[in-house]
Write an enzyme that holds these catalytic residues in place. Structure first.
Site, PDB file in Angstrom:
ATOM      1  N   LYS A  48       0.839  -1.203   0.000  1.00 52.78           N
ATOM      2  CA  LYS A  48       0.000   0.000   0.000  1.00 52.78           C
ATOM      3  C   LYS A  48       0.878   1.259   0.000  1.00 52.78           C
ATOM      4  CE  LYS A  48      -4.133   1.903   2.155  1.00 52.78           C
ATOM      5  NZ  LYS A  48      -5.330   1.574   2.919  1.00 52.78           N
ATOM      6  N   ASP A  49       1.960   1.208   0.764  1.00 54.55           N
ATOM      7  CA  ASP A  49       2.898   2.341   0.774  1.00 54.55           C
ATOM      8  C   ASP A  49       3.561   2.524  -0.591  1.00 54.55           C
ATOM      9  OD1 ASP A  49       2.374   3.061   3.352  1.00 54.55           O
ATOM     10  OD2 ASP A  49       4.173   2.153   4.230  1.00 54.55           O
ATOM     11  N   GLU A  83       9.307  30.857   1.561  1.00 58.09           N
ATOM     12  CA  GLU A  83       8.731  29.758   0.794  1.00 58.09           C
ATOM     13  C   GLU A  83       7.344  29.420   1.338  1.00 58.09           C
ATOM     14  OE1 GLU A  83      11.014  27.775  -1.916  1.00 58.09           O
ATOM     15  OE2 GLU A  83      10.610  29.910  -1.789  1.00 58.09           O
TER      16      GLU A  83
END
Lengths: 436, 187
Positions: A244-245, A288
């Site tokens: 799944k990862d 940023e």
């Protein structure tokens, strides 16, 4: 531990090595035997995504460091050389520069997931605190990395952020001179920032290891926020969550690559392609995007705070608010004492959570605007404005950011009803208690 | 400590006769270790202070004869810009005609200048260190006709005093001296 001793199917060198260095036993215990709740959704991908991003950042950073020169006279040109002359240098630098944004995107989602599903609650307080430490180290690392190209934004970002410390009463100016190694941001500052930017990712790796050790002590939280009751609530981490990862990683790398190859400077500022000039500040300096909410909190305090015996000047107040906005996260497990973890089963908190997210995103937008201009945001290509000054919007959002933690959560701990929770992860239907 | 064998064969594991004495020894040696570590860290941290060559570059001379009335020159001193402003009569009058008690950082114009027509200040906003605009003829000089910081909106007057915005202090007047009528030495 004795019950989890690894029994390799194949004997031979693996068994020989494992007896002397139990590396296979360790992997078997932490991956094959590590019980993971079987109901984890995709919001649980972001921890491993952050870890993989850290590895990619260290790898690309290592090779950039081989071509970079940390001297004020050479730094800008050495970065341009990486972009134009070094073989594939543009690719390594764009992966690294956009990687910082990707890292923060992933980590913000990871933190928001923890906030929604109560992953900071007992017994995971230390796990959560280590995560906040990682976040702080990431911010320091990203800030110093942004200084290295020695463009205008690098220089003035470094100037503004180091000047935050001058707000400290009495010793502030001494500290700033010490940080700079001179009387302004200059060559000594650049060289030490480079050294620290190289070091800090490895400190992050160290804290990440502690973060994982603390995680594996009690295992992952899950969307229901209830403890594992029985064996059938869990599945082994490998192969179920490794795959799944990996799927999530594929999607994530597509997004990262889209930035690298199609919009490599979209998240940056054109001013940073102008060499640093200590004599001219660009008309509009902004950090940023991943620092904007905290920058907005810094600017939101534009008034002195009289305490009677001492008046906190606006500048110091802003700095305290900004650092406080992150430090308050450490106290979260003790501010929110409600026994239910997951917001799914918290009728009030599930809404409060989203107001907090809105306040945080709004802070990000106010951080990008000038304090005195009317606040606006872009909604499906349309500019939406209510004619309210940006600073006012930032002040309201800052108030809500803190009030959710310091006011709402302690109150909800007392007054929010505790609803009936599912019996177990494998019996998520509430009526299961009656024995269905 | 757990087994009888180690406790009898290892004298250090014996129950101390005087526990406070052992605690004292542990704390004292701990304190010495901390002091030693701090002492070892000191030269490392001290090396980050401005080095001798940085300190050596600390004066700048400015030729004032090239600055017409109403204009300003920016020179570099210790890596920072210094504003040298040749003020007009109106600007001097505006700087003097201020109710001092209402300023965030009360200072009279007299203490900020050596000669009224020459204002010398470090061109660094006292908020977070940006360089304010207002040196060029067409720059935004802000509400008080001095300087305006683009970063967070601080406005300074013709004496370089903070009048509006988040900056807490007036623009810093650096140490300087008139070497003759047309030359100053900063630092």
């Amino acid at each position: 531990m004795a019950s989890t001793v690894y029994n390799p199917n194949t004997k031979g060198w693996k068994e020989w090595l494992d007896h002397r260095l139990p590396v296979f036993t360790f992997m078997d215990h932490e991956l094959n035997k590590y019980p993971t709740p079987k109901n984890l959704n995709y919001w649980w991908n972001f921890g491993s995504l952050a870890g993989i991003t850290l590895v990619i950042m260290i790898m690309t950073g290592l090779f950039l460091a081989m071509h970079y020169t940390s001297s004020t006279t050479l730094a800008f040109n050495s970065v341009e050389r990486i972009m134009r002359d070094v073989n594939g240098g543009w690719l390594i630098r764009y992966v690294h520069a956009n990687g910082a944004s990707m890292f923060f995107m992933v980590v913000y989602i990871h933190i928001f997931r923890g906030l929604y599903f109560g992953s900071y609650k007992p017994p995971r307080e230390v796990l959560w605190a280590l995560g906040v430490v990682i976040f702080l180290l990431m911010m320091a690392t990203a800030f110093m990395g942004y200084v290295l190209p020695w463009g205008q934004m690098s220089f003035w970002g470094a100037t503004v952020i180091t000047n935050l410390f001058s707000a400290i009463p009495v010793i502030g100016d001494t500290i700033v001179t010490w940080l700079w190694g001179g009387f302004s941001v200059d060559n000594p500052t650049l060289t030490r920032f480079f050294a620290l930017h190289f070091l800090m990712p490895f400190l992050i790796v160290g804290v990440v290891i502690l973060h994982i050790v603390a995680l594996h002590r009690f295992g992952s939280n899950n969307p229901l926020g209830i403890d594992i009751k029985e064996k059938k609530d869990t599945i082994p981490f490998h192969p179920y969550y490794t795959i799944k990862d990996m799927y999530g990683l594929g999607v994530f790398l597509c997004i990262w690559a889209a930035f690298v190859f199609y919009a490599p400077n979209y998240l940056g500022h054109p001013d940073n392609y102008t060499p640093a000039n200590p004599m001219v500040t660009p008309a509009h300096i902004v950090p940023e995007w991943y620092f904007l909410p905290f920058y907005a909190i810094l600017r939101a305090v534009d008034f002195n705070i009289p305490l009677g015996f001492y008046t906190i000047e606006a500048k110091l107040g802003g700095v305290i608010a900004m650092f406080g906005s992150i430090l308050v996260l450490f106290a979260l497990p003790w501010l929110d004492k409600h026994p239910v973890r997951s917001a799914r089963f918290r009728p009030y908190y599930k809404w409060i959570y989203w107001t907090w997210i809105i306040a945080f995103v709004t802070l990000g937008q106010t951080g990008a605007l000038l304090p005195d201009q009317p606040f606006y945001f872009i909604f499906f290509g349309h500019e939406v404005s209510f004619g309210i000054k940006t600073i006012t919007v930032a002040q309201i959002s800052t108030f809500w950011y803190f009030f959710v933690f310091l006011g709402v959560m302690p109150i909800l701990s007392k007054i929010e009803p505790v609803k009936a929770l599912p019996y177990s992860i494998s019996n998520p239907v509430l009526t299961a208690k009656e024995g269905k | 400590m757990a087994t009888k064998k180690t406790s009898s064969s290892h004298p250090a594991a014996d129950a101390p006769k005087d526990p406070t004495k052992r605690d004292f020894l542990a704390m004292a040696s701990g304190a010495v270790a901390v002091a030693g570590a701090a002492g070892a860290a000191w030269p490392l941290l001290d090396s980050l202070r401005p080095a001798a060559d940085v300190l050596a570059l600390s004066t700048t001379e400015v030729d004032l004869s090239k600055i017409p009335v109403g204009q300003s020159l920016t020179v570099m001193w210790r890596g920072k810009p210094v504003f040298v402003k040749h003020r007009t009569e109106e600007e001097i009058a505006a700087a003097k005609d201020v109710n001092i008690s209402q300023l965030p950082d009360p200072e009279t114009d007299d203490v900020r200048v050596k000669k009224p027509e020459w204002l010398v200040t470090v061109g660094v906003c006292t908020h977070l260190g940006c360089v304010p605009t207002g040196q060029g003829m067409t720059d935004n000089k802000g509400e008080f006709n001095g300087w305006f910081c683009p970063c967070h909106g601080s406005a300074y007057d013709t004496s370089g005093r903070i009048r509006k915005g988040p900056a807490p202090k007036n623009l810093v007047v650096p140490p300087y001296a008139f070497l003759n009528d047309t030359t100053i030495k900063i630092g």
